[in-house]
Design an enzyme around this catalytic site. Structure first.
Site, PDB file in Angstrom:
ATOM      1  CB  SER A 123      16.891 -69.280 102.978  1.00 56.32           C
ATOM      2  OG  SER A 123      16.858 -68.782 101.649  1.00 56.32           O
ATOM      3  CE  LYS A 168      17.914 -58.941  98.898  1.00 62.67           C
ATOM      4  NZ  LYS A 168      16.648 -58.517  99.470  1.00 62.67           N
ATOM      5  CE1 TYR A 226      16.367 -67.528 108.031  1.00 60.56           C
ATOM      6  CE2 TYR A 226      18.231 -67.756 106.516  1.00 60.56           C
ATOM      7  CZ  TYR A 226      17.038 -67.150 106.866  1.00 60.56           C
ATOM      8  OH  TYR A 226      16.520 -66.159 106.076  1.00 60.56           O
ATOM      9  CE  LYS A 265      19.539 -61.621 101.479  1.00 58.81           C
ATOM     10  NZ  LYS A 265      18.266 -61.004 101.449  1.00 58.81           N
ATOM     11  CD  GLU A 288      24.408 -50.181  94.906  1.00 58.98           C
ATOM     12  OE1 GLU A 288      23.869 -49.579  95.854  1.00 58.98           O
ATOM     13  OE2 GLU A 288      24.036 -50.072  93.726  1.00 58.98           O
TER      14      GLU A 288
END
Ligand code: PBG
Length: 323
Positions: free
Chosen positions: A273, A194, A312, A247, A232
């Site tokens: 987003s 992330k 989304y 992400k 990670e």
């Protein structure tokens, strides 16, 4: 139109490729707010709203009719429930716990995931508990709070929990907590790679979770740090994640591809987003056709190696795939 000129070299080629994205790959993000009978459109994310628990089932029922079978829930906590401990995040009466129970009650075939992070429950908007008098995250206290949150959601019926606070060893800690409380079947989706990204802007508007001081660069990855991102991912697999995530998606397709090549392991990408908002704004301005743009984007994420895509665009894409 260009695409219909039959003698072009690429025209045969174009037909050969079916859309690689299936509705089963899509995960719909949903924002849950307190109260009843409220649907609040999110200014920065045209087409996306925040729902109270009672109205959320309608949204999910629509998505389900389009073939979507997975959702991920984000709680948006009112200001009066926020403080420096984020304790509302693990209250059994929290909006997310109630939302999970309500959804599972109505739609037993919908896979429910929950975001495990404290930022929307904190007065200061950071993802973890901040040590008193300092600007550092208290790792131990944060892991404890995240564990309680995960167990609360599992108890409410969540199929997956997705820790996104980027706290050291969060996957291992959550796995142990879930096992200890008898939720061995609840799976963990690690927000493994992330990045501290500019693309989260609209989400922070939606969740009202922008940090009040500093930024997230202390715990999220720098966008140039591909080595650490891959480390990670490997760590989260070791720690007991059942799926790992990259992400945002679009500026990090290289990471996604590398992870795909390195690990024969379920892999998700979060089409975030800011990526969504750009597509919407460009379409509104007449710069491009939204549907074509969405298919190109989702296909690229799939091509890079994602098994699942949190997006989304899920409902729109599902509708277009069905048509
Ligand atoms: C919580 C969280 C964020 C997103 C998902 N979970 C925001 C952040 O890290 O600031 C962003 C998702 C998006 O932009 O769509 N930590």
């Amino acid at each position: 139109m260009l695409e219909s000129i039959p003698f072009m070299k690429t025209s045969k080629n174009q037909k050969k490729f079916a859309c690689p994205v299936s509705v089963k790959d899509l995960i719909l993000p949903c924002f849950v707010i307190e109260g009843t009978r409220r649907k609040e459109p999110i200014r920065s994310m045209p087409g996306i709203s925040r729902f109270t628990v009672d109205l959320l089932s309608k949204e999910i029922s629509q998505a389900r009719r389009l073939g979507i079978r997975s959702v991920i829930l984000f709680g948006v906590c009112s200001r009066r429930h926020r403080n420096e401990t984020g304790e509302y995040a693990y209250s059994p009466n929290s909006i997310v716990a109630r939302a999970v129970a309500a959804i599972k009650d109505i739609f037993s075939d919908v896979c429910v995931m929950t975001d495990i992070c404290l930022c929307a429950y904190m007065s200061h908007g950071h993802c973890g508990i901040v040590k008193k008098g300092s600007r550092h995250i208290d790792v131990k206290a944060t892991l404890e709070a995240l564990s309680k949150m995960a167990v609360t959601h599992a108890r409410a019926g969540a199929d997956w929990v997705a820790p996104s606070a980027m706290t050291h060893r969060q996957v291992r800690t959550l796995r142990r907590a879930l096992d200890r409380y008898g939720f061995k079947k609840t799976k963990i989706l690690g927000y493994s790679a992330k990045f501290a990204s500019n693309f989260y802007g609209p989400f922070r508007d939606a969740a009202d979770s922008a940090p009040q001081f500093g930024d997230r660069s202390g715990y999220q990855l720098h966008y140039a740090d591909s080595k650490r991102a891959l480390r990670e991912i490997a760590d989260d697999i070791q720690e007991g994640a059942a799926m790992v995530m990259v992400k945002p998606a679009l500026s990090y397709l290289d990471i996604l591809k590398e992870a795909r090549l390195k690990h024969p392991f379920p892999l998700a990408a979060y089409n975030v987003s800011g990526e969504y908002a750009m597509v919407k704004q460009g379409a509104k301005a007449g710069f491009w056709d939204e549907k074509k743009m969405v298919f190109e984007i989702l296909s690229s994420i799939k091509r890079a190696g994602a098994d699942k895509i949190i997006t989304y665009h899920a409902k729109d894409a599902a509708g277009w795939l069905k048509a």
